[in-house]
Design a protein around this motif. Structure first.
Motif, PDB file in Angstrom:
ATOM      1  N   ARG A  58      37.606  40.744  33.624  1.00  0.00           N
ATOM      2  CA  ARG A  58      36.615  39.855  34.219  1.00  0.00           C
ATOM      3  C   ARG A  58      37.105  39.298  35.553  1.00  0.00           C
ATOM      4  NH1 ARG A  58      34.739  34.903  30.627  1.00  0.00           N
ATOM      5  NH2 ARG A  58      33.940  36.642  29.396  1.00  0.00           N
ATOM      6  N   SER A  60      35.841  36.728  38.821  1.00  0.00           N
ATOM      7  CA  SER A  60      34.884  35.644  39.034  1.00  0.00           C
ATOM      8  C   SER A  60      35.198  34.908  40.319  1.00  0.00           C
ATOM      9  CB  SER A  60      34.944  34.662  37.849  1.00  0.00           C
ATOM     10  OG  SER A  60      34.183  33.506  38.123  1.00  0.00           O
ATOM     11  N   THR A  66      38.988  33.101  32.827  1.00  0.00           N
ATOM     12  CA  THR A  66      39.604  33.879  31.740  1.00  0.00           C
ATOM     13  C   THR A  66      40.508  32.950  30.930  1.00  0.00           C
ATOM     14  OG1 THR A  66      39.578  35.859  33.112  1.00  0.00           O
ATOM     15  CG2 THR A  66      40.958  35.919  31.163  1.00  0.00           C
TER      16      THR A  66
END
Length: 217
Positions: A58, A60, A66
């Protein structure tokens, strides 16, 4: 000159599970390598570049999202790469940060199949508090450490090399042969082969006999 191809395909990486604490991690067998780093250091981008999968880890625009330990299986049974929670600019309550730190420490101290740590640092801002903490942990436990100096495309070649050499001397003086360093750029896909070779050396340690018949190229 023929080169033996690695039996590990990082392109094969697939999500296994996320864990908030040690008891939720996959069975502690096989071999795994963990990626650690401050939440704005480019850790997820490095994992995605290594595995050639932009959606695997992930990413972002909000650092620190996370909050779990994420496990990704590779093509050889019981080999994994692990994405550890990021620290630094995460705008979360102190209680949550302490929770992360406790469970991260439990993982690092007690995970028997952990073979090495890739510590991701922004080459422009290396050795912040979290980096020093991880370095000291590796020193105290003897865990092999590979420092990945990311975002190298943000610097010219000369300053980037100067940072690499300075850190190499500093960390080698402290950790000896147990540490290695390299420059990396996810944007320019620079340093992928060097990174994969280092992880190979950890994950495949003790497995050499199993792959003696591996085809060469």
């Amino acid at each position: 000159m023929s080169i033996k191809r690695s039996p590990i395909s990082y392109n094969s990486a697939r999500f296994n599970k996320s864990a908030a604490k040690l008891s939720q991690c996959p069975e502690d067998i096989g071999a795994e390598v963990a990626f650690a780093g401050r939440s704005n250091a480019g850790k997820s981008s490095a994992i995605n570049t290594l595995t050639n999968n932009k959606k695997l880890a992930r990413t972002s625009k909000t650092p620190g999202r996370t909050q779990l330990i994420n496990f990704f299986d590779l093509n050889i049974e019981h080999t994994r790469i692990v994405d550890l929670p990021g620290y630094g600019f995460a705008k979360v309550p102190l209680e949550m940060k302490l929770h992360w730190q406790k469970h991260l420490d439990n993982y690092l101290q007690k995970r028997e199949c952990l073979r090495g740590v890739v510590l991701v640092m922004d080459i422009r801002h290396p050795m912040k508090e979290f980096d020093q903490m991880m370095t000291q942990w590796c020193k105290s436990t003897g865990m092999p450490l590979h420092v990945l100096l990311t975002k190298a495309d943000k610097l010219k070649k000369g300053p980037a090399q100067n940072t690499l050499l300075k850190l190499k001397k500093e960390l080698t003086d402290e950790l000896g042969d147990n540490v290695s360093l390299q420059i990396f750029s996810a944007l320019k896909r620079q340093g992928i082969d060097q990174l994969s070779m280092r992880i190979d050396s950890w994950l495949l340690e003790g497995m050499e006999d199993e792959f003696d018949d591996q085809p060469e190229e």
